[in-house]
Design an enzyme around this catalytic site. Structure first.
Site, short mmCIF file in Angstrom:
data_model
loop_
_atom_site.label_atom_id
_atom_site.label_comp_id
_atom_site.label_asym_id
_atom_site.label_seq_id
_atom_site.Cartn_x
_atom_site.Cartn_y
_atom_site.Cartn_z
N ASN A 157 0.88 -1.18 0.00
CA ASN A 157 0.00 0.00 0.00
C ASN A 157 0.91 1.22 0.00
O ASN A 157 1.48 1.57 1.03
CB ASN A 157 -0.89 -0.01 1.25
CG ASN A 157 -1.70 1.27 1.37
OD1 ASN A 157 -1.90 1.97 0.39
ND2 ASN A 157 -2.16 1.58 2.58
N LYS A 183 0.21 4.24 -0.31
CA LYS A 183 -0.41 5.45 0.27
C LYS A 183 -0.18 6.64 -0.69
O LYS A 183 -0.17 6.45 -1.89
CB LYS A 183 0.13 5.73 1.68
CG LYS A 183 0.12 4.49 2.56
CD LYS A 183 0.33 4.80 4.01
CE LYS A 183 0.57 3.52 4.77
NZ LYS A 183 0.15 3.56 6.16
N SER A 216 3.08 -2.33 10.17
CA SER A 216 4.54 -2.33 10.37
C SER A 216 5.19 -3.66 10.05
O SER A 216 6.20 -4.05 10.67
CB SER A 216 4.91 -1.86 11.79
OG SER A 216 4.40 -0.56 12.02
N GLU A 234 -6.79 4.68 7.65
CA GLU A 234 -6.55 6.10 7.38
C GLU A 234 -7.77 6.72 6.69
O GLU A 234 -8.09 7.89 6.91
CB GLU A 234 -5.28 6.27 6.52
CG GLU A 234 -4.03 6.00 7.35
CD GLU A 234 -2.84 5.49 6.58
OE1 GLU A 234 -2.82 5.59 5.34
OE2 GLU A 234 -1.91 4.97 7.24
N HIS A 250 -9.49 1.23 4.61
CA HIS A 250 -8.21 1.39 5.33
C HIS A 250 -8.44 2.32 6.53
O HIS A 250 -9.24 3.25 6.45
CB HIS A 250 -7.15 1.97 4.39
CG HIS A 250 -5.78 1.91 4.96
ND1 HIS A 250 -5.32 2.83 5.87
CD2 HIS A 250 -4.77 1.02 4.78
CE1 HIS A 250 -4.08 2.51 6.22
NE2 HIS A 250 -3.72 1.42 5.58
N GLU A 305 -5.70 -5.27 10.28
CA GLU A 305 -4.73 -4.20 10.52
C GLU A 305 -5.03 -3.51 11.85
O GLU A 305 -5.87 -2.60 11.89
CB GLU A 305 -4.80 -3.17 9.39
CG GLU A 305 -4.45 -3.72 8.03
CD GLU A 305 -3.72 -2.70 7.20
OE1 GLU A 305 -2.63 -3.03 6.70
OE2 GLU A 305 -4.20 -1.57 7.06
#
Ligand code: PEP
Length: 255
Positions: A13, A15, A216, A100, A98, A170
């Site tokens: 990803n 981003k 991470s 975010e 996601h 996640e």
């Protein structure tokens, strides 16, 4: 449950990173590292890089994904991109929900569910992200949060469509923080998600569905995370922007 039934999906990803020339260079660097992969390798790039990426991966085993899509087919939704537009471009995957997007763009389980249905209708393979906040984990409600997200996000889809959907576990506290869930925590949560899918769609679907870990993941911790029975790959942010690191994660998925 049988891990061998499922193909691992290693998805980067990116981003909001990389201009088109930078995206081209990164894909060129990933190509040889992905060439002999047993797993599915996906790069989820910004909208502006999709066409570059689709052209760059032609003739390789790398797949291209987007990072979101709108739930309507077309219309007055300034700034948005439809699932059909992605499919027409040759995009195969799309990341949905996601954290975010949930945190900064008011995405809810209801809109994730609508986007999922639009993506499936367009023939895209969705990667739906679920995961608890640190506060929710500390309060001991991780299972409730994951169960609720799965029930709402996957509401009203068929068992066949569920099979085509990748779930990314996640934990929000592990995304972009350098704090990785332990392999045991990842396994526990991914197994729980699979048990929820079994209740909602049946054991066969749960056995077949890919459940990734994301948060991470890097060249050093990937092998341990990916060795777990219920962890079928990874959704990787930061480490997917460095070809050698992404290559190590692909290698770890190959076992
Ligand atoms: C992600 O963006 O989905 C992600 C897991 O990011 P990172 O690997 O940087 O934590």
């Amino acid at each position: 449950m049988n891990k061998k039934l499922r193909k691992a999906v290693i998805a980067g990803n990116w981003k909001m990173n990389k201009t088109r020339p930078e995206a081209f260079d990164l894909i060129e660097a990933i190509k040889p590292l992905a060439a002999n992969a047993d797993c599915e390798v996906v790069v989820c790039v910004p909208f502006t890089n999709l066409e570059t990426a689709v052209n760059a991966v032609k003739g390789t085993n790398i797949r291209v994904g987007a990072q979101n899509c709108h739930f309507e087919k077309s219309g007055a939704f300034t700034g948005e991109i439809s699932a059909d537009m992605l499919a027409e471009l040759g995009v195969e995957y799309v990341v949905l929900g996601h954290s975010e997007r949930r945190q900064y763009f008011a995405e809810t389980d209801e809109t994730v569910n609508k986007r999922l249905k639009a993506a499936l209708a367009a023939g895209l393979k969705p990667i739906v992200c679920v995961g608890e906040l640190l506060w929710e984990r500390e309060c001991g409600i991780t299972d409730e949060v994951l169960g609720k997200q799965c029930k709402l996000d996957f509401y009203g889809i068929s068992a066949d469509d569920m099979r085509k959907t990748v779930i990314a576990y996640e934990p929000v506290w592990a995304i972009g923080t350098g704090k990785t869930a332990t392999a045991e925590q990842a396994e526990e949560a991914c197994a729980y998600i699979r048990s929820v899918i079994a209740k909602l769609f049946g054991k066969d679907v749960a056995d077949a569905v890919t459940v990734q870990y994301g948060g991470s993941m890097n060249a050093k911790n990937a092998a341990e995370l990916l060795s777990k029975e219920n962890v079928d790959g990874g959704l990787i942010g930061g480490a997917s922007l460095k070809a050698p690191d992404f290559g190590e994660i692909i290698k770890a998925a190959n076992g």
